[in-house]
Scaffold this active site. Structure first.
Site, mmCIF file in Angstrom:
data_model
loop_
_atom_site.group_PDB
_atom_site.id
_atom_site.type_symbol
_atom_site.label_atom_id
_atom_site.label_comp_id
_atom_site.label_asym_id
_atom_site.label_seq_id
_atom_site.Cartn_x
_atom_site.Cartn_y
_atom_site.Cartn_z
ATOM 1 N N CYS A 258 0.817 -1.209 0.000
ATOM 2 C CA CYS A 258 0.000 0.000 0.000
ATOM 3 C C CYS A 258 0.860 1.273 0.000
ATOM 4 C CB CYS A 258 -0.973 -0.051 1.172
ATOM 5 S SG CYS A 258 -2.359 1.086 1.065
ATOM 6 N N HIS A 259 0.834 2.050 1.086
ATOM 7 C CA HIS A 259 1.648 3.263 1.198
ATOM 8 C C HIS A 259 3.047 2.980 1.750
ATOM 9 C CE1 HIS A 259 -2.322 5.115 0.817
ATOM 10 N NE2 HIS A 259 -1.714 6.235 0.503
#
Length: 185
Positions: free
Chosen positions: A111-112
């Site tokens: 994800c991030h």
């Protein structure tokens, strides 16, 4: 089930982690027999998020500053927006990412969390993926950005989002098992 009885896995997270991206890989690795240590910037419980709402809390096992990469076989970095954004400002967290990568150990980010890979300066020339808003940062850091559930480039594993967790976990377990088998030979 992949047997990871000899594996020691470090997860690093702080407040704002994506709940599913920490809890599900952690549980799957524990179920496979790995020892999983959660390190954070403080020892108070850290709180996750789900869809922008506050989620479950978990108490870290160790402080990032007290962790030695030599004691572990793999590093797993969950996403969430606030979590990697805070962690990339912590010098020791960034050093740990670099150490795991430089030692050829499994480094997995979802994800991030690939922001931490950018901060550690380890994506140049690598194939990676991540959350859409992180992809420009990855490309600007020299990575070839893919839009796939999981991208494996050497010891580096990246995934895009919570829906990719099953593929992400399978890749971690597979690469970690290969690493452990290689260490025995």
């Amino acid at each position: 089930m992949t047997d990871l009885m000899q594996a020691r896995v470090l997860m690093i997270a702080t407040d704002g982690f994506e709940e599913s991206e920490l809890m599900k890989p952690r549980q799957a690795l524990l179920h496979a027999g790995a020892e999983v240590v959660l390190a954070s910037l403080h020892m108070e419980p850290i709180r996750g998020e789900t869809d922008g709402e506050k989620g479950a809390a978990i108490t870290p096992d160790a402080l990032v500053g007290d962790v030695d990469s030599d004691d572990f076989d793999a590093l797993v970095l969950p996403g969430g927006v606030g979590n990697p954004d805070r962690l990339r400002l912590d010098r020791r967290t960034v050093e740990l990412v670099q150490e795991f990568f430089d030692d050829g150990k499994v480094v997995a980010a979802i994800c991030h969390a690939p922001w931490l890979l950018v901060e550690a300066d380890i994506v140049d020339g690598r194939r990676v993926t991540g959350w859409p808003s992180v992809r420009t940062d990855l490309a600007n850091a020299g990575a070839t950005v893919m839009d796939e559930a999981v991208v494996i480039d050497g010891n580096l594993i990246t995934s895009r989002k919570p829906d990719d967790i099953p593929a992400f976990v399978d890749a971690i377990k597979s690469l970690l098992a290969e690493e452990l088998e290689g260490a025995v030979e």
